[in-house]
Structure formats: C-alpha cells, structure tokens
Design a protein around this motif. Structure first.
Motif, PDB file in Angstrom:
ATOM      1  N   GLY A  88       0.797  -1.205  -0.174  1.00 23.01           N
ATOM      2  CA  GLY A  88      -0.104   0.133  -0.008  1.00 23.01           C
ATOM      3  C   GLY A  88       0.676   1.272   0.194  1.00 23.01           C
ATOM      4  N   ALA A  89       2.116   1.201   0.515  1.00 23.30           N
ATOM      5  CA  ALA A  89       2.824   2.443   0.659  1.00 23.30           C
ATOM      6  C   ALA A  89       3.548   2.506  -0.630  1.00 23.30           C
ATOM      7  CB  ALA A  89       4.069   2.276   1.781  1.00 23.30           C
ATOM      8  N   GLY A  90       3.632   1.696  -1.524  1.00 24.76           N
ATOM      9  CA  GLY A  90       4.169   1.534  -2.780  1.00 24.76           C
ATOM     10  C   GLY A  90       5.699   0.840  -2.892  1.00 24.76           C
ATOM     11  N   SER A  91       6.185   0.558  -1.739  1.00 25.60           N
ATOM     12  CA  SER A  91       7.438  -0.141  -1.678  1.00 25.60           C
ATOM     13  C   SER A  91       7.493  -1.593  -2.444  1.00 25.60           C
ATOM     14  CB  SER A  91       8.032  -0.183  -0.170  1.00 25.60           C
ATOM     15  OG  SER A  91       8.057   0.998   0.298  1.00 25.60           O
ATOM     16  N   TRP A  92       6.478  -2.233  -2.416  1.00 28.56           N
ATOM     17  CA  TRP A  92       6.361  -3.544  -3.004  1.00 28.56           C
ATOM     18  C   TRP A  92       5.226  -3.487  -4.267  1.00 28.56           C
ATOM     19  CZ3 TRP A  92       6.509  -8.717  -0.271  1.00 28.56           C
ATOM     20  CH2 TRP A  92       7.519  -8.798   0.589  1.00 28.56           C
ATOM     21  N   HIS A  93       5.495  -4.068  -5.014  1.00 32.93           N
ATOM     22  CA  HIS A  93       4.426  -4.268  -6.259  1.00 32.93           C
ATOM     23  C   HIS A  93       3.554  -5.441  -5.574  1.00 32.93           C
ATOM     24  CE1 HIS A  93       2.260  -5.781  -9.878  1.00 32.93           C
ATOM     25  NE2 HIS A  93       2.500  -4.558 -10.353  1.00 32.93           N
ATOM     26  N   SER A  94       2.257  -5.389  -5.900  1.00 28.29           N
ATOM     27  CA  SER A  94       1.325  -6.535  -5.429  1.00 28.29           C
ATOM     28  C   SER A  94       1.618  -7.737  -5.807  1.00 28.29           C
ATOM     29  CB  SER A  94      -0.109  -6.191  -5.927  1.00 28.29           C
ATOM     30  OG  SER A  94      -0.253  -6.153  -7.340  1.00 28.29           O
ATOM     31  N   ASP A  95       2.383  -8.033  -6.909  1.00 28.66           N
ATOM     32  CA  ASP A  95       2.662  -9.213  -7.234  1.00 28.66           C
ATOM     33  C   ASP A  95       3.745 -10.000  -6.548  1.00 28.66           C
ATOM     34  OD1 ASP A  95       0.768  -9.618  -9.022  1.00 28.66           O
ATOM     35  OD2 ASP A  95       2.045  -8.878 -10.844  1.00 28.66           O
ATOM     36  N   ARG A  96       4.525  -9.088  -5.769  1.00 31.50           N
ATOM     37  CA  ARG A  96       5.674  -9.594  -4.904  1.00 31.50           C
ATOM     38  C   ARG A  96       5.210 -10.381  -3.886  1.00 31.50           C
ATOM     39  NH1 ARG A  96      10.383  -5.598  -2.296  1.00 31.50           N
ATOM     40  NH2 ARG A  96      11.469  -7.204  -1.072  1.00 31.50           N
ATOM     41  N   VAL A  97       3.842 -10.232  -3.318  1.00 35.84           N
ATOM     42  CA  VAL A  97       3.292 -10.926  -2.239  1.00 35.84           C
ATOM     43  C   VAL A  97       3.227 -12.436  -2.726  1.00 35.84           C
ATOM     44  CG1 VAL A  97       1.343 -11.325  -1.029  1.00 35.84           C
ATOM     45  CG2 VAL A  97       1.920  -8.864  -1.504  1.00 35.84           C
ATOM     46  N   ALA A  98       3.064 -12.440  -3.994  1.00 38.63           N
ATOM     47  CA  ALA A  98       2.861 -13.920  -4.662  1.00 38.63           C
ATOM     48  C   ALA A  98       4.425 -14.491  -4.638  1.00 38.63           C
ATOM     49  CB  ALA A  98       2.369 -14.000  -5.928  1.00 38.63           C
ATOM     50  N   GLU A  99       5.236 -13.849  -4.854  1.00 35.08           N
ATOM     51  CA  GLU A  99       6.581 -14.312  -5.048  1.00 35.08           C
ATOM     52  C   GLU A  99       7.221 -14.595  -3.596  1.00 35.08           C
ATOM     53  OE1 GLU A  99       8.703 -11.229  -6.699  1.00 35.08           O
ATOM     54  OE2 GLU A  99       7.697 -11.392  -8.650  1.00 35.08           O
ATOM     55  N   ALA A 100       6.628 -13.740  -2.483  1.00 37.88           N
ATOM     56  CA  ALA A 100       7.145 -13.966  -1.321  1.00 37.88           C
ATOM     57  C   ALA A 100       6.391 -15.235  -0.684  1.00 37.88           C
ATOM     58  CB  ALA A 100       6.763 -12.759  -0.370  1.00 37.88           C
ATOM     59  N   LEU A 101       5.334 -15.565  -0.921  1.00 32.55           N
ATOM     60  CA  LEU A 101       4.680 -16.810  -0.644  1.00 32.55           C
ATOM     61  C   LEU A 101       5.402 -17.915  -1.301  1.00 32.55           C
ATOM     62  CD1 LEU A 101       2.152 -18.082   0.852  1.00 32.55           C
ATOM     63  CD2 LEU A 101       0.837 -17.784  -1.363  1.00 32.55           C
ATOM     64  N   ALA A 102       5.581 -18.000  -2.445  1.00 35.62           N
ATOM     65  CA  ALA A 102       6.275 -19.219  -3.131  1.00 35.62           C
ATOM     66  C   ALA A 102       7.654 -19.454  -2.802  1.00 35.62           C
ATOM     67  CB  ALA A 102       6.111 -18.682  -4.768  1.00 35.62           C
ATOM     68  N   ALA A 103       8.221 -18.206  -2.218  1.00 32.64           N
ATOM     69  CA  ALA A 103       9.588 -18.572  -1.715  1.00 32.64           C
ATOM     70  C   ALA A 103       9.812 -19.430  -0.452  1.00 32.64           C
ATOM     71  CB  ALA A 103      10.399 -17.275  -1.426  1.00 32.64           C
ATOM     72  N   ARG A 104       8.543 -19.569   0.220  1.00 32.06           N
ATOM     73  CA  ARG A 104       8.626 -20.270   1.654  1.00 32.06           C
ATOM     74  C   ARG A 104       9.839 -20.007   2.396  1.00 32.06           C
ATOM     75  NH1 ARG A 104       6.575 -26.303  -0.964  1.00 32.06           N
ATOM     76  NH2 ARG A 104       4.759 -25.381  -2.325  1.00 32.06           N
ATOM     77  N   ASP A 105      10.086 -18.815   2.470  1.00 35.10           N
ATOM     78  CA  ASP A 105      11.355 -18.547   3.267  1.00 35.10           C
ATOM     79  C   ASP A 105      11.184 -17.249   4.220  1.00 35.10           C
ATOM     80  OD1 ASP A 105      13.880 -17.671   3.812  1.00 35.10           O
ATOM     81  OD2 ASP A 105      14.883 -17.381   2.092  1.00 35.10           O
ATOM     82  N   ARG A 106      11.339 -17.443   5.384  1.00 34.44           N
ATOM     83  CA  ARG A 106      10.932 -16.369   6.154  1.00 34.44           C
ATOM     84  C   ARG A 106      11.688 -14.895   5.761  1.00 34.44           C
ATOM     85  NH1 ARG A 106       6.912 -14.353   9.360  1.00 34.44           N
ATOM     86  NH2 ARG A 106       7.720 -13.135  11.065  1.00 34.44           N
ATOM     87  N   ALA A 107      12.783 -14.971   5.309  1.00 37.70           N
ATOM     88  CA  ALA A 107      13.475 -13.699   4.853  1.00 37.70           C
ATOM     89  C   ALA A 107      12.889 -12.919   3.733  1.00 37.70           C
ATOM     90  CB  ALA A 107      14.878 -14.036   4.317  1.00 37.70           C
TER      91      ALA A 107
END
Length: 259
Positions: A215-234
């Motif tokens: 929402g602040a513009g620091s992440w693109h919304s698609d990056r959430v999907a990438e983070a989920l797929a990473a299965r990595d807390r980092a």
C-alpha cells in the motif's frame, strides 16, 4: 463437573499475552484468579483453555475459553460474578454458557476471525494509542487488495510465520482477507479482516506488515505471490506491531452463546 464456555474481551496492553506465565501478568491468569474466588478447583490450581493464545499487546473482542467448575452456575450469574472479581483488570466476560463435556474452546473451533487496525495520519494518535498501528502516509487500498488476493486459499505459509512457530505444518487455508478503508477527520483507518480455521504464530502480523509495504508503494502487489512461493521467512515484509491486532470471534459447529 459442569463445563462453561466464556466469551472474553480484553485490552492486551498490560499483559504479556493470553497464556499464564509465572512472573508476568496474563489474561489467562486474570480470569483464573477470578475463578479461584468462586470455585475450589481453581483455588487449587485448575486451568482454563482458550481458542487462541494471543501475544503480548494483542487485544480481543471475542476470545472464547472453557472452564470446568465444581458446581452448576446460572450462566448470567457466573459472568456477573467473574466481572466483579476481574476488576480493575481490563478484562470482561461478555457471556457465559453451559456446554457439553466434549466442547473444547480450542479443538472444537471451526474458524477464527482476526481484525487488524491501522491508522494513517501525520499527528500522533491519542485516544487510540496502544490500540492501533499508526503510519504517517495514506496507503493504496486497491493494490493492498490485489496483494492480499494472492494469499487466499490453501498454501504453505512458511514465509509468513514466526521462526519459533510450533505448528506441525506451515500449510494453512486462509479463507478471507477483507480490507476496509474508513475516512477519518485527519487521516484514514484501514481494517484488515482475516478468517481461517487456524493461524500460524505471527501469521496475521506478517501478512499485514507485508501488505502495508504494498500500500505504501514499496512493493508491487505481485511480490506478495513471490514471497509466498519462496517459502522463506527472509522473503516476508516487516512484521507489524501487536497493538493493532484483535481476536474478534471464534465459530463452532453450534454457537454456545446463541439464545
């Protein structure tokens, strides 16, 4: 021994969390201390069980616990007596109900509901201090909803759980994320409503902290999907603070407080 379900509301600010601890105040400890004034079993050390073990600083408007008492009580009189003995702790029994012996506040639950409150405004919050997370700049609710859509359904939520989470599996089904945008005279409140059968430790706060970055513009919304797929807390965004989080309700096969 008759069993009773208790609907519990509390301000989590002065507590180290729900779970009883030997050297720190807890919500469980406050309720058990009140029960000890009414029931010999709790005076001797009996315990209650709850639907969710909220962390330090987390609030509740619809926590559910159950207690086994030595004698039968009228549910209304039980709630009134407990509220009397809970004073001055910021804990209230909203309702009590007699339930079957096989009812369990945690294991019988079909769904848990959480709400996270975030206020965006320049001036410091005063009346809501300790009850919301404040950021300074407005957020884009459309992009946050787009990011949240990637998380709905059954997934491996390793990215969005605490490294000390004790759950046996990171796989959970997230049924709903709804984001409300509420105009305020000097800012905007965003309310994140999440529903699932159960949640991992810090899952809600990890999700909201990540969506705030969207929402602040620091992440693109698609990056959430990438983070989920990473299965990595980092890969997770920042974990937001606890004071905006509320356990708002628990659903059971039959509502113990209906009627």
């Amino acid at each position: 021994m008759p069993r009773y379900a208790l609907k519990v509301e509390y301000d989590g600010t002065p507590f180290a969390g729900w779970q009883a601890q030997a050297d720190q105040p807890s919500v469980q400890g406050a309720v058990e201390a009140a029960l000890a004034r009414l029931d010999p079993g709790f005076a001797a050390g009996a315990r209650i069980a709850a639907a969710g073990r909220t962390d330090a600083g987390v609030h509740a408007t619809g926590q559910v616990a159950h207690a086994d008492l030595a004698k039968g009580w009228d549910p209304f009189r039980l709630s009134e007596a407990l509220n009397w003995h809970l004073k001055p702790a910021p804990v209230a029994i909203l309702a009590a109900a007699a339930v079957a012996d096989d009812f369990h506040a945690r294991f019988s639950a079909l769904e848990r509901r959480y709400t996270f409150r975030l206020i965006a405004r320049r001036a410091p919050v005063t009346h809501e201090r300790g009850r919301v997370w404040q950021v300074l700049n407005p957020l884009d609710v459309t992009t946050m909803r787009a990011g949240a859509a990637h998380l709905i359904g059954r997934h491996d939520f390793t990215t969005f759980r605490s490294s000390i989470c004790q759950a046996q599996s990171p796989v959970k089904s997230l049924d709903r994320i709804e984001i409300e945008e509420i105009p305020l005279p000097d800012g905007t409140e965003y309310r994140f409503h999440l529903r699932a059968r159960s949640f991992l430790h810090n899952q809600v706060r990890s999700i909201v902290g990540t969506l705030e970055r969207v929402g602040a513009g620091s992440w693109h919304s698609d990056r959430v999907a990438e983070a989920l797929a990473a299965r990595d807390r980092a890969a997770c965004g920042p974990v937001c603070p606890p004071q905006g989080l509320y356990l708002t309700g628990v659903n059971y096969p039959q509502d113990p407080f209906a009627g």
